[in-house]
Design a protein around this motif. Structure first.
Motif, mmCIF file in Angstrom:
data_model
loop_
_atom_site.group_PDB
_atom_site.id
_atom_site.type_symbol
_atom_site.label_atom_id
_atom_site.label_comp_id
_atom_site.label_asym_id
_atom_site.label_seq_id
_atom_site.Cartn_x
_atom_site.Cartn_y
_atom_site.Cartn_z
ATOM 1 N N GLN A 182 -5.759 -12.961 2.168
ATOM 2 C CA GLN A 182 -5.912 -12.934 3.620
ATOM 3 C C GLN A 182 -5.325 -14.151 4.333
ATOM 4 O OE1 GLN A 182 -7.094 -10.338 5.450
ATOM 5 N NE2 GLN A 182 -6.378 -11.522 7.187
ATOM 6 N N PHE A 183 -5.758 -15.352 3.945
ATOM 7 C CA PHE A 183 -5.301 -16.561 4.644
ATOM 8 C C PHE A 183 -3.785 -16.697 4.552
ATOM 9 C CE2 PHE A 183 -9.596 -18.818 3.683
ATOM 10 C CZ PHE A 183 -10.225 -17.990 4.597
ATOM 11 N N TYR A 184 -3.256 -16.434 3.361
ATOM 12 C CA TYR A 184 -1.825 -16.667 3.131
ATOM 13 C C TYR A 184 -0.958 -15.634 3.837
ATOM 14 C CZ TYR A 184 -3.587 -19.978 -0.243
ATOM 15 O OH TYR A 184 -4.236 -21.027 -0.831
ATOM 16 N N LYS A 185 -1.414 -14.394 3.859
ATOM 17 C CA LYS A 185 -0.584 -13.403 4.551
ATOM 18 C C LYS A 185 -0.611 -13.646 6.056
ATOM 19 C CE LYS A 185 -3.968 -9.587 4.543
ATOM 20 N NZ LYS A 185 -4.154 -8.151 4.318
ATOM 21 N N GLN A 186 -1.729 -14.167 6.595
ATOM 22 C CA GLN A 186 -1.748 -14.541 8.010
ATOM 23 C C GLN A 186 -0.797 -15.714 8.262
ATOM 24 O OE1 GLN A 186 -6.416 -14.187 8.525
ATOM 25 N NE2 GLN A 186 -5.449 -14.434 10.530
ATOM 26 N N MET A 187 -0.817 -16.678 7.361
ATOM 27 C CA MET A 187 0.110 -17.810 7.498
ATOM 28 C C MET A 187 1.550 -17.333 7.539
ATOM 29 S SD MET A 187 -1.532 -20.518 4.788
ATOM 30 C CE MET A 187 -3.242 -21.076 4.901
ATOM 31 N N ILE A 212 -2.416 -22.754 11.457
ATOM 32 C CA ILE A 212 -1.600 -21.696 12.057
ATOM 33 C C ILE A 212 -2.077 -21.366 13.463
ATOM 34 C CG2 ILE A 212 -0.948 -20.730 9.806
ATOM 35 C CD1 ILE A 212 -2.932 -18.438 10.330
ATOM 36 N N HIS A 213 -3.393 -21.449 13.691
ATOM 37 C CA HIS A 213 -3.921 -21.158 15.018
ATOM 38 C C HIS A 213 -3.570 -22.282 15.990
ATOM 39 C CE1 HIS A 213 -6.338 -18.885 12.121
ATOM 40 N NE2 HIS A 213 -6.588 -18.016 13.086
ATOM 41 N N ARG A 214 -3.673 -23.516 15.519
ATOM 42 C CA ARG A 214 -3.326 -24.665 16.379
ATOM 43 C C ARG A 214 -1.852 -24.625 16.774
ATOM 44 N NH1 ARG A 214 -5.359 -27.954 12.457
ATOM 45 N NH2 ARG A 214 -7.503 -28.664 12.653
ATOM 46 N N ALA A 215 -1.017 -24.226 15.826
ATOM 47 C CA ALA A 215 0.432 -24.269 16.045
ATOM 48 C C ALA A 215 0.955 -23.034 16.770
ATOM 49 C CB ALA A 215 1.150 -24.418 14.703
ATOM 50 N N GLY A 216 0.093 -22.068 17.014
ATOM 51 C CA GLY A 216 0.494 -20.884 17.756
ATOM 52 C C GLY A 216 0.774 -19.695 16.860
ATOM 53 N N MET A 217 0.064 -18.619 17.120
ATOM 54 C CA MET A 217 0.237 -17.382 16.355
ATOM 55 C C MET A 217 0.282 -16.198 17.303
ATOM 56 S SD MET A 217 0.457 -17.469 12.999
ATOM 57 C CE MET A 217 -0.294 -15.984 12.337
ATOM 58 N N PRO A 218 1.088 -15.185 17.003
ATOM 59 C CA PRO A 218 1.102 -13.981 17.836
ATOM 60 C C PRO A 218 -0.122 -13.125 17.538
ATOM 61 C CG PRO A 218 2.499 -13.639 15.946
ATOM 62 C CD PRO A 218 2.023 -15.067 15.859
ATOM 63 N N PRO A 219 -0.460 -12.197 18.419
ATOM 64 C CA PRO A 219 -1.483 -11.206 18.060
ATOM 65 C C PRO A 219 -1.044 -10.496 16.780
ATOM 66 C CG PRO A 219 -0.917 -11.033 20.388
ATOM 67 C CD PRO A 219 0.077 -11.965 19.769
ATOM 68 N N HIS A 220 -1.937 -10.419 15.816
ATOM 69 C CA HIS A 220 -1.545 -9.868 14.521
ATOM 70 C C HIS A 220 -2.727 -9.209 13.838
ATOM 71 C CE1 HIS A 220 -3.153 -13.840 13.448
ATOM 72 N NE2 HIS A 220 -3.362 -13.341 12.231
ATOM 73 N N GLY A 221 -2.423 -8.458 12.803
ATOM 74 C CA GLY A 221 -3.458 -7.800 12.022
ATOM 75 C C GLY A 221 -2.862 -7.207 10.765
ATOM 76 N N ARG A 245 -6.759 -9.603 13.792
ATOM 77 C CA ARG A 245 -7.313 -10.931 13.495
ATOM 78 C C ARG A 245 -7.366 -11.774 14.765
ATOM 79 N NH1 ARG A 245 -7.912 -8.066 8.850
ATOM 80 N NH2 ARG A 245 -6.005 -7.951 7.614
ATOM 81 N N ILE A 246 -8.217 -12.770 14.746
ATOM 82 C CA ILE A 246 -8.240 -13.737 15.845
ATOM 83 C C ILE A 246 -6.997 -14.614 15.733
ATOM 84 C CG2 ILE A 246 -9.460 -15.718 16.830
ATOM 85 C CD1 ILE A 246 -12.068 -14.467 15.734
ATOM 86 N N HIS A 247 -6.256 -14.733 16.802
ATOM 87 C CA HIS A 247 -5.063 -15.593 16.756
ATOM 88 C C HIS A 247 -5.207 -16.836 17.623
ATOM 89 C CE1 HIS A 247 -4.279 -13.017 20.299
ATOM 90 N NE2 HIS A 247 -3.619 -14.059 20.775
ATOM 91 N N ASP A 248 -6.193 -16.857 18.501
ATOM 92 C CA ASP A 248 -6.417 -18.001 19.403
ATOM 93 C C ASP A 248 -7.269 -19.067 18.709
ATOM 94 O OD1 ASP A 248 -8.388 -19.306 21.574
ATOM 95 O OD2 ASP A 248 -6.481 -18.802 22.566
ATOM 96 N N PHE A 287 -15.176 -13.647 9.431
ATOM 97 C CA PHE A 287 -15.069 -14.535 10.592
ATOM 98 C C PHE A 287 -13.743 -14.424 11.324
ATOM 99 C CE2 PHE A 287 -13.162 -17.020 7.220
ATOM 100 C CZ PHE A 287 -12.122 -17.691 7.851
ATOM 101 N N TYR A 288 -12.711 -13.936 10.671
ATOM 102 C CA TYR A 288 -11.397 -13.853 11.310
ATOM 103 C C TYR A 288 -11.193 -12.526 12.044
ATOM 104 C CZ TYR A 288 -10.704 -11.683 6.731
ATOM 105 O OH TYR A 288 -10.854 -10.920 5.605
ATOM 106 N N ALA A 289 -12.185 -11.620 11.990
ATOM 107 C CA ALA A 289 -12.059 -10.323 12.657
ATOM 108 C C ALA A 289 -12.159 -10.491 14.167
ATOM 109 C CB ALA A 289 -13.141 -9.368 12.159
ATOM 110 N N CYS A 290 -11.236 -9.904 14.880
ATOM 111 C CA CYS A 290 -11.191 -10.000 16.332
ATOM 112 C C CYS A 290 -12.280 -9.098 16.931
ATOM 113 C CB CYS A 290 -9.809 -9.565 16.813
ATOM 114 S SG CYS A 290 -9.446 -10.018 18.497
ATOM 115 N N GLU A 291 -13.044 -9.657 17.879
ATOM 116 C CA GLU A 291 -14.114 -8.889 18.509
ATOM 117 C C GLU A 291 -13.592 -8.142 19.731
ATOM 118 O OE1 GLU A 291 -17.110 -11.802 19.218
ATOM 119 O OE2 GLU A 291 -17.474 -12.163 17.074
ATOM 120 N N ASP A 292 -14.234 -7.039 20.030
ATOM 121 C CA ASP A 292 -13.874 -6.220 21.194
ATOM 122 C C ASP A 292 -14.319 -6.955 22.459
ATOM 123 O OD1 ASP A 292 -13.475 -4.284 23.119
ATOM 124 O OD2 ASP A 292 -14.378 -2.665 21.955
#
Length: 447
Positions: free
Chosen positions: A198-203, A404-413, A377-380, A347-352
């Protein structure tokens, strides 16, 4: 003076294919394989040769065939034979052996009979002798189909511009949390076997935008059921610049449809041998129905007069009952269940935004069994940090992940699909271990 021999790069000639043999009537051919079975008849024998991809019927007439070595079942041989027309054979031809060279002969009798249509033994016996029982025609067909699924997944994802990655399986933190994680002593430090990439594929979404991996993951769950393994193969993909988690659902539906179509085109013999019923609804419509978690729970409870004991997740029986309802209502073997409660998602699941009590996540059920979990996923950075603190987590333990979140990430999942579970449901096997090459569960670390 040192003498160096040059070895030229080249492919090595393999056995002729069934198509090549059919086109070689009345000609001689050379092939190799294992003696699967010898059936003695009056004045001759049928020798069934097991090659890498098929069983070939050969006619052995002792006075017309020179044999070098001890010929017996499971002997490995190289043979010369003449291809002759035989209308009674399912192939339309058979091989008449003229020369056999025995390359090796078994030292002991097989502890289990493998040359029947089925192996007449318990699952435990089949797994105890797995290196041998996999030689059975139907047993090995299971894993040819599994190979076909992986080829189909790869072909599709590459066409959709996903980059294949290979992530570490020794990690310092678990992606899923909880106690179901294998601990390692890593040169005096604490480390763990990866529960997920999970962490690595988000990275890597921040690097390639779309990535995938087909690799093992490890869960230290003390489950002893027909649906659980402690090591399984996860088909993962993650993609950026999504508008909604439903983009992930649509991508998975397209991936599955493409892979199943690939199977139908390339693996017809194995599908026919195992009498596989492909999910025709998906192949015809290219669609998978979707239902929200809470609606699904209420529908099952009402349809079967069955009050739910677990409010935030599905019980295994509920998955089966929901799949039965979906099949009756739509004809589909699949259903996406969406908007799972926040309490049961990582914890990384984006809430509605409209209802933070649920997440923009989903499971995919296939013929009564959950085979995929995924979502947005949460990107902010600030939102991710706040959620971790709300859940009592120490953000300092996840510093490299939070970069990755600090440096900026697009909306992703993305998602993870259990390959063995998917194979087991596709082939309608009664136990996921039958779809694992060498299964690892709470009892088994051999062979």
């Amino acid at each position: 003076m040192i003498h160096l021999e040059k070895i030229k790069a080249s492919s090595i000639t393999n056995n002729p294919t069934p198509e090549q043999l059919a086109a070689s009537l009345n000609r001689q051919t050379v092939l190799h394989g294992s003696v699967h079975r010898i059936r003695k008849m009056s004045g001759f024998s049928f020798l069934i040769l097991r090659t890498a991809d098929s069983l070939i019927q050969c006619v052995l007439e002792p006075e017309k065939c020179h044999i070098e070595g001890l010929l017996k079942e499971e002997a490995c041989i190289r043979a010369m034979a003449t291809v002759k027309e035989e209308p009674r054979s399912r192939t339309g031809w058979e091989l008449h052996l003229t020369e056999i060279k025995v390359l090796s002969s078994p030292e002991a009798e097989m502890p289990v009979v493998i040359h029947g249509k089925e192996i007449d033994a318990s699952l435990e016996t089949i797994l105890d002798y797995r290196p041998l029982t996999l030689r059975n025609e139907k047993q090995r067909a299971v894993f040819k189909i599994q190979e076909g699924l992986c080829r189909g997944f790869r072909n599709f994802l590459e066409q959709e511009q996903f980059t294949e990655i290979h992530t570490p399986k020794i990690v310092c933190q678990g992606a899923e949390g909880g106690a179901n994680i294998f601990h390692l002593d890593y040169f005096g430090k604490d480390a763990y076997l990866a529960q997920s990439p999970q962490f690595y594929k988000q990275m890597m979404v921040g690097v390639y935008e779309r990535v995938f991996e087909i690799a093992p993951v490890f869960r230290a769950e003390k489950h002893d059921t027909a649906r659980h393994l402690n090591e399984y193969t996860s088909v993962d993909f993650e993609m950026g610049y999504i508008d909604s988690f439903t983009d992930i659902c649509r991508m998975e539906a397209a991936m599955l449809e493409s892979a199943l179509r690939f199977l139908r085109e390339k693996y017809e013999p194995e599908l026919a041998l195992l009498k596989v019923k492909l999910p025709e609804h998906l192949l015809e419509t290219k669609e998978i129905p979707s239902i929200r978690f809470q609606e699904a729970k209420e529908w099952v409870a009402k349809a079967y007069s069955r009050p739910a004991s677990e409010k935030d997740d599905f019980e295994p029986e509920e998955e089966k009952l929901l799949s039965r309802l979906i099949r009756k209502e739509t004809g589909s073997d699949f259903v996406f269940v969406t908007h799972y409660p926040t309490a049961k998602r990582p914890f990384y699941a984006c809430e509605d935004e409209e209802n933070p009590a649920v997440t923009l996540s989903f499971d995919l059920l296939f013929r009564g069994l959950e085979v995929t979990t995924g979502g947005q996923r949460i990107h902010d950075y600030s939102i991710q940090l706040a959620k971790m603190k709300r859940m009592g987590m120490d953000p300092s333990l996840f510093e490299s992940y939070l970069w990755i979140h600090r440096a900026g990430m697009p909306p992703h999942g993305g998602l993870g699909l259990g390959l063995e579970r998917f194979t087991a449901r596709l082939l309608e096997l009664d136990n996921v271990r039958r779809a694992a090459l060498f299964p690892r569960d709470i009892h088994r670390v051999t062979p």
